[in-house]
Design a protein around this motif. Sequence first.
Motif: not given
Length: 125
Positions: A101-122
Amino acid sequence: AAFGKLNGDFNDRDTVVYGVSTDSEFVHLAWRNNHADLKDLPFAMLADIKRELSQELGILDKAEGVCLRATFIVDPEGIIRFVSVNDLSVGRNPAEVLRVLDALQTDELCPCNWQKGEEVLKPAA
């Protein structure tokens, strides 16, 4: 019960949790009245006694006549954004649902095992 323990975290993300099963409202009430973990469950339990919803979602175990253990994240427009379906013997992981849910709410590309507050993929420009 585990989703109930994290209900405040779901509320913080403007998310509504529903529990749905093929049990009737009377069975749900009996579960709430007789199981300590469910007495104060902070969300609604919905009865799909005709099995229409579970059939439409493809999660009805026809041999057992009950739903597989499924979790759906549906956006405000009614679009399913995440689905997890487990066999009847496997429980769900509410912390993983929060992570997704956190990843979906970023509207960004999130890597495997991403956690809220971590960098997203550019993406490359």
